[in-house]
Design a protein around this motif. Sequence first.
Motif, PDB file in Angstrom:
ATOM      1  N   LEU A 292     -11.402  -4.985  -4.768  1.00 13.72           N
ATOM      2  CA  LEU A 292     -10.211  -5.520  -5.435  1.00 13.72           C
ATOM      3  C   LEU A 292      -9.958  -6.974  -5.065  1.00 13.72           C
ATOM      4  O   LEU A 292      -8.980  -7.572  -5.524  1.00 13.72           O
TER       5      LEU A 292
ATOM      6  N   LEU B 102      -4.663  -5.527  -1.016  1.00 10.76           N
ATOM      7  CA  LEU B 102      -5.060  -4.510  -1.983  1.00 10.76           C
ATOM      8  C   LEU B 102      -6.272  -3.734  -1.466  1.00 10.76           C
ATOM      9  O   LEU B 102      -7.241  -4.333  -0.996  1.00 10.76           O
TER      10      LEU B 102
ATOM     11  N   MET C 142      -7.086   1.455 -10.908  1.00 13.87           N
ATOM     12  CA  MET C 142      -7.952   2.191  -9.993  1.00 13.87           C
ATOM     13  C   MET C 142      -7.750   3.695 -10.147  1.00 13.87           C
ATOM     14  O   MET C 142      -8.718   4.463 -10.241  1.00 13.87           O
TER      15      MET C 142
ATOM     16  N   ASN D 138       0.794  -1.222   0.000  1.00 18.51           N
ATOM     17  CA  ASN D 138       0.000   0.000   0.000  1.00 18.51           C
ATOM     18  C   ASN D 138       0.826   1.271   0.000  1.00 18.51           C
ATOM     19  O   ASN D 138       0.268   2.372  -0.060  1.00 18.51           O
TER      20      ASN D 138
ATOM     21  N   TYR E 206      -2.271  -0.538  -8.502  1.00 18.12           N
ATOM     22  CA  TYR E 206      -3.325   0.464  -8.363  1.00 18.12           C
ATOM     23  C   TYR E 206      -3.471   1.348  -9.604  1.00 18.12           C
ATOM     24  O   TYR E 206      -4.251   2.297  -9.592  1.00 18.12           O
TER      25      TYR E 206
ATOM     26  N   ASN F 265      -0.185   2.924  -3.024  1.00 17.90           N
ATOM     27  CA  ASN F 265      -1.590   3.320  -3.115  1.00 17.90           C
ATOM     28  C   ASN F 265      -1.732   4.797  -2.740  1.00 17.90           C
ATOM     29  O   ASN F 265      -1.689   5.151  -1.556  1.00 17.90           O
TER      30      ASN F 265
ATOM     31  N   TYR G  45       2.030   3.392 -10.233  1.00 22.53           N
ATOM     32  CA  TYR G  45       1.106   3.006  -9.173  1.00 22.53           C
ATOM     33  C   TYR G  45       0.960   1.493  -9.050  1.00 22.53           C
ATOM     34  O   TYR G  45       0.138   1.016  -8.250  1.00 22.53           O
TER      35      TYR G  45
ATOM     36  N   HIS H 160      -9.024  -0.577  -2.312  1.00 19.61           N
ATOM     37  CA  HIS H 160      -9.636   0.446  -3.153  1.00 19.61           C
ATOM     38  C   HIS H 160     -10.121   1.587  -2.271  1.00 19.61           C
ATOM     39  O   HIS H 160     -10.598   1.371  -1.149  1.00 19.61           O
ATOM     40  N   TRP H 161      -9.992   2.818  -2.780  1.00 18.41           N
ATOM     41  CA  TRP H 161     -10.431   3.999  -2.016  1.00 18.41           C
ATOM     42  C   TRP H 161     -11.882   3.867  -1.580  1.00 18.41           C
ATOM     43  O   TRP H 161     -12.273   4.330  -0.512  1.00 18.41           O
TER      44      TRP H 161
END
Length: 489
Positions: free
Chosen positions: A117, A70, A332, A20, A329, A23, A326, A72-73
């Motif tokens: 994810l 992983l 994303m 991360n 990511y 991320n 990224y 995701h926002w």
Amino acid sequence: MADDAAASRRIETGELTPLNEMNPYLQGLYEPVAKETTALDLPVIGELPKDLYGAFVRNGPNPAQAPAGLHHWFDGDGMVHAIHFENGKAEYRNRYVGTDDYRAEQAGFAIQAGGVLAPSARSNPASGRGDLVYKDTANTDLVFHNGSLMALWYISGKPVRVNARTLETIGNETFGGALPRHVSAHGKVDPKTGEFCFFDYSLYEPWMSFGVVSADNQLTNFQKVDLPGPRLPHDMGLTENYIILHDLPVVFTDAGLRNAMWQIKVADQPARFGVVPKTGTGDQVRWFETDTCYIYHVANCWEDGDEVVMTACMMTPNGFPPNPAYGPYASMVNVLALNAVPVEWRMNMVTGQVKKRQLDDRVGEFPVVNLDYTGRKANWSYHVAMAPQELQRFSGLIKYDLNTGAAKTHDFALGVGGSEPAFAPRIGAVDEDDGYVIVFTTDEATGQSEVQVIAAKDFEAGPVARIPLPARVPAGFHGTWAPGDQIVA
């Protein structure tokens, strides 16, 4: 408990797993906060209007534990930030939304569901989660109805009632036990009747539904609508008499459906808008076809003679290729680089024709209106301006004249990111834009957050008041205005 403490420290200190570290939506403007805060009688730069009474509340993702895999926002636990105004004074609070999944994890239980994810729980029927196949966070929107807030989730989940003054969680909302399934993020409240109108959809089955809840919280209509295949709608429209459903060409890939993974594509098919009476049945939906497009957010809808009018932000290609810097990511980040323009569609209920008109070519999103004009002819809409960069940053606000497309702007300072605003009518308001536009902002370099209060009629003059906050407000999703005289204690 040692692992929980370590996770909390990782959020508070910014320490991330190597995975991360790549991320960006866990860092900078997007970094979660570790504490719930209450601050009363806040200092004010300028002067707070005494005719401003109520609460500006905003939802967003804020993982309570630093993610190891992983992330995701969109997957963070829901956290509500609020500024309450009364008698020229302001107070701030932030609280987590007490969803079933949040409370289970806080108690140390595994919930058998992750974020988008990861494979969904559909691939593991033994999880016992039914059609709640991802972690239900209620992190997307807030709707003020029947004296309190409902925190809602974009994949369709359990609506959670929240006290609009204290932000304490009241509990799951089932409308007296009558809710058949779930509620998606972007329901609408009719300001004249007090009705809450909503939609629901299935990730993997070819249907969606719509419902109506009365001002006193009774489910009065719920209808299922058959579709050609599974769909991923995000918003809906509402007029005085109609609900407008979206059948849009962003769908799961065959592999995504087969493997229960969040893998999407743009299909070669038109966008369709389904107009149905609020009191109607599923087979009464009238579909209008238009150009292939995707719509995240509707500004407002109304009826004009034989036409049903919808104004919304239409997505266009953002022009950014996926950035390998990224790592996992990259996709994303690319999808989150919103690129949308304001568009009006007119659907003629007599001829069946659709007329489309682009109002402006500036890139903006997250449109809001004076909620007293929801479903009726509105002249003004307030959007966030999107910075021309890969990461989703709101660099200012745009006030649109929905008749002509003319715009006025308010830019934030360099390095400052904002949020979706809300319009707060002035006590004793005499027309539509007689009030204030309120927004949270955060300086990425210093972490200092503040609230800006802008007089809507003098939009380009900048804030009449700024309120420095004692806590950082990370970038997030949607907010709303809760009138002070309607908030139930």
